[in-house]
Design an enzyme around this catalytic site. Structure first.
Site, PDB file in Angstrom:
ATOM      1  CB  THR A  37      -1.007   0.013   1.175  1.00  0.00           C
ATOM      2  OG1 THR A  37      -0.265  -0.202   2.278  1.00  0.00           O
ATOM      3  CG2 THR A  37      -2.138  -1.070   1.176  1.00  0.00           C
ATOM      4  N   GLY A  38       2.176   1.035   0.391  1.00  0.00           N
ATOM      5  CA  GLY A  38       3.237   2.419   0.495  1.00  0.00           C
ATOM      6  C   GLY A  38       3.436   2.756  -1.128  1.00  0.00           C
ATOM      7  CG  PHE A  72       5.296   3.320  11.112  1.00  0.00           C
ATOM      8  CD1 PHE A  72       4.412   4.098  12.007  1.00  0.00           C
ATOM      9  CD2 PHE A  72       6.476   3.234  11.275  1.00  0.00           C
ATOM     10  CE1 PHE A  72       4.856   5.119  12.775  1.00  0.00           C
ATOM     11  CE2 PHE A  72       7.043   4.165  12.154  1.00  0.00           C
ATOM     12  CZ  PHE A  72       6.411   5.053  12.851  1.00  0.00           C
ATOM     13  CB  ALA A  73       4.705  -2.870   7.873  1.00  0.00           C
ATOM     14  CB  SER A  76      -4.587   0.368   8.351  1.00  0.00           C
ATOM     15  OG  SER A  76      -4.390   0.942   7.293  1.00  0.00           O
ATOM     16  CE1 TYR A 140      -5.612  -1.239  11.668  1.00  0.00           C
ATOM     17  CE2 TYR A 140      -7.224   0.167  12.685  1.00  0.00           C
ATOM     18  CZ  TYR A 140      -5.894  -0.042  12.226  1.00  0.00           C
ATOM     19  OH  TYR A 140      -5.284   0.860  12.411  1.00  0.00           O
ATOM     20  CG  LEU A 187     -14.448  13.304   6.837  1.00  0.00           C
ATOM     21  CD1 LEU A 187     -15.507  13.031   5.914  1.00  0.00           C
ATOM     22  CD2 LEU A 187     -14.737  13.618   8.111  1.00  0.00           C
TER      23      LEU A 187
HETATM   24  N1  UFG Z   1     -16.992   9.606   6.889  1.00  0.00           N
HETATM   25  C1  UFG Z   1     -18.045  10.082   6.206  1.00  0.00           C
HETATM   26  N2  UFG Z   1     -17.657   9.967   4.855  1.00  0.00           N
HETATM   27  C2  UFG Z   1     -16.916   9.695   4.073  1.00  0.00           C
HETATM   28  C3  UFG Z   1     -15.664   8.930   5.176  1.00  0.00           C
HETATM   29  C4  UFG Z   1     -15.960   9.039   6.354  1.00  0.00           C
HETATM   30  O1  UFG Z   1     -18.983  10.584   6.675  1.00  0.00           O
HETATM   31  O2  UFG Z   1     -16.688   9.692   2.969  1.00  0.00           O
HETATM   32  C5  UFG Z   1     -17.084   9.705   8.432  1.00  0.00           C
HETATM   33  C6  UFG Z   1     -17.106   8.269   8.997  1.00  0.00           C
HETATM   34  O3  UFG Z   1     -18.231   7.803   9.255  1.00  0.00           O
HETATM   35  C7  UFG Z   1     -16.410   8.602  10.504  1.00  0.00           C
HETATM   36  C8  UFG Z   1     -15.418   9.700  10.155  1.00  0.00           C
HETATM   37  O4  UFG Z   1     -15.954  10.436   9.048  1.00  0.00           O
HETATM   38  O5  UFG Z   1     -17.347   8.938  11.194  1.00  0.00           O
HETATM   39  C9  UFG Z   1     -14.198   9.678  10.051  1.00  0.00           C
HETATM   40  O6  UFG Z   1     -13.870   8.508   9.056  1.00  0.00           O
HETATM   41  P1  UFG Z   1     -12.479   7.861   8.617  1.00  0.00           P
HETATM   42  O7  UFG Z   1     -12.640   6.914   7.754  1.00  0.00           O
HETATM   43  O8  UFG Z   1     -11.543   9.194   8.220  1.00  0.00           O
HETATM   44  O9  UFG Z   1     -11.773   7.558   9.898  1.00  0.00           O
HETATM   45  P2  UFG Z   1     -12.349   6.562  11.293  1.00  0.00           P
HETATM   46  O10 UFG Z   1     -12.745   7.560  12.466  1.00  0.00           O
HETATM   47  O11 UFG Z   1     -13.385   5.453  10.850  1.00  0.00           O
HETATM   48  O12 UFG Z   1     -10.956   5.640  11.365  1.00  0.00           O
HETATM   49  C10 UFG Z   1     -10.121   6.069  12.283  1.00  0.00           C
HETATM   50  C11 UFG Z   1      -8.732   5.456  11.748  1.00  0.00           C
HETATM   51  C12 UFG Z   1      -8.939   3.725  11.447  1.00  0.00           C
HETATM   52  C13 UFG Z   1      -9.149   3.143  13.050  1.00  0.00           C
HETATM   53  C14 UFG Z   1     -10.148   4.161  13.516  1.00  0.00           C
HETATM   54  C15 UFG Z   1     -11.008   3.884  14.886  1.00  0.00           C
HETATM   55  O13 UFG Z   1      -8.379   5.631  10.334  1.00  0.00           O
HETATM   56  O14 UFG Z   1      -7.742   3.448  11.402  1.00  0.00           O
HETATM   57  O15 UFG Z   1     -10.324   5.464  13.580  1.00  0.00           O
HETATM   58  O16 UFG Z   1     -12.215   3.554  15.064  1.00  0.00           O
HETATM   59  F1  UFG Z   1      -9.536   1.993  12.941  1.00  0.00           F
END
Ligand code: UFG
Length: 326
Positions: A37-38, A72-73, A76, A140, A187
């Site tokens: 993925t890197g 880090f690898a 996720s 995960y 997000l």
């Molecule tokens: N979200 C949206 N629209 C999108 C993408 C995300 O509304 O297109 C929302 C998600 O539902 C969430 C928030 O934005 O509520 C943040 O979502 P992310 O995917 O950016 O991050 P997460 O909180 O899901 O994930 C992060 C880390 C993961 C870890 C997790 C712990 O990136 O590795 O926190 O729950 F597992």
């Protein structure tokens, strides 16, 4: 004092930023990454780069004598971990166990491990301290928690100096180093893709959460503040102990607040549409990160959301410049 370090996953987002900062601080860095993925061009200049599996490579490489490993690898993606759990039990747990054994065999004294807020699952209360119950809601998070448990027992039995850092929502960029996943699920990069015109709109996953505006709340932390914590963890690790620290700012922002911040930074209207909740998403994840401040002396200096988004935006724009057809 300068150390000789292995950075697994140093071609990825967080790993490349941390490797770059370690090199700037005077450490000697060998990056190991299988490029699943890197990106090879994300490996900082100044690092020696070995393309390969983290465990397999470490089994011989650590024989050269290293002061520590920053691991880090990992796989996720929360959604993928539910569809293809073997990829996470093998890719995260088995790989990390082999790495731990290689460190034991070669007497590598220090480990800093990338753990996650996903080890906690749906919290009983917010903000979440390190003493909170660990009940991951996805494979995960379960795989990262299993590795944390293994590290605890290796530290106790074999004298390893270990630190697990439980990241909340990492964002932002460091110059040429930033987030560029082939499959983007996070997000802020998704919202910025709308601003560049690469995506039409952002979907808001759920508007019926028990939060102020109904959208999910997260604790966004700048990747450079995160990298600083790794350096402090490396310096503060103690033989025979496994310390666990949450890394977050302790402030939550809703999905709508993030989109609004992106509108202000980019000047783009960023159309948004409400969509169903994403499976496994907790309503709010905010860190109680006092332990890292008190014990490591960590002071995040880039907590401002507009600043975090601004750095991510500059990175996104520069990448578009780098990849635009001529
Ligand atoms: N979200 C949206 N629209 C999108 C993408 C995300 O509304 O297109 C929302 C998600 O539902 C969430 C928030 O934005 O509520 C943040 O979502 P992310 O995917 O950016 O991050 P997460 O909180 O899901 O994930 C992060 C880390 C993961 C870890 C997790 C712990 O990136 O590795 O926190 O729950 F597992």
């Amino acid at each position: 004092t300068a150390m000789k370090l292995v950075v697994t996953g140093g071609a990825g987002y967080v790993g490349s930023v941390c490797a770059a900062r370690l090199i700037e601080a005077g450490h000697e860095v060998v990056v190991v990454d299988d490029l699943s993925t890197g990106h090879a061009d994300a490996v900082p200049g100044g690092a020696r780069f070995i393309e390969g599996d983290a465990a397999e490579t470490a089994e011989t490489l650590l024989g050269e004598g290293f002061d520590g490993v920053l691991h880090f690898a990992a796989k996720s993606l929360v959604g993928e971990s539910m569809q293809d759990p073997g990829k996470y039990w093998n890719g995260n747990v088995v790989t990390s166990l082999r790495l731990l054994d290689a460190m034991r065999v070669h007497g590598t004294p220090r480990l800093v491990f990338s753990s996650t807020a996903a080890t906690y699952g749906e919290p009983d209360s917010s903000p979440i301290p390190e003493s909170a119950a660990t009940r991951p809601t996805n494979t995960y998070g379960a795989s990262k928690l299993a590795i944390d448990h293994a590290i605890t027992s290796y530290a106790r039995a074999h004298g390893l100096a270990a630190v697990s850092l439980r990241y909340f929502n990492v964002a932002g960029a460091y110059g040429a180093y930033g987030e560029r996943h082939a499959t983007e699920t996070h997000l802020i990069p998704i919202v910025l893709q709308v601003a560049t015109g690469d995506r039409e709109q952002v979907q808001i996953y759920g508007e019926d959460y028990p939060t102020e505006d109904g959208t999910a709340v997260r604790d966004y932390i700048h990747v450079v503040d995160l990298a600083d914590a790794h350096q402090l963890a490396l310096a503060g690790a103690a033989a025979g102990e496994h310390r666990i620290y949450n890394l977050g700012n302790g402030t939550g922002f809703s999905v709508r607040q993030v989109i609004e911040a992106c509108r202000e930074v980019t000047g783009h209207p960023i159309p948004a549409a409400v969509a169903p909740r994403r499976e496994g998403d907790p309503a709010a994840l905010v860190a109680a990160a006092g332990r890292a401040r008190e014990e490591l002396g960590w002071t995040p200096e880039r907590a401002d959301l507009a600043g975090i988004v601004g750095d991510a935006w500059r990175f996104t724009q520069s990448r578009r410049g780098a990849t635009a057809p001529r």
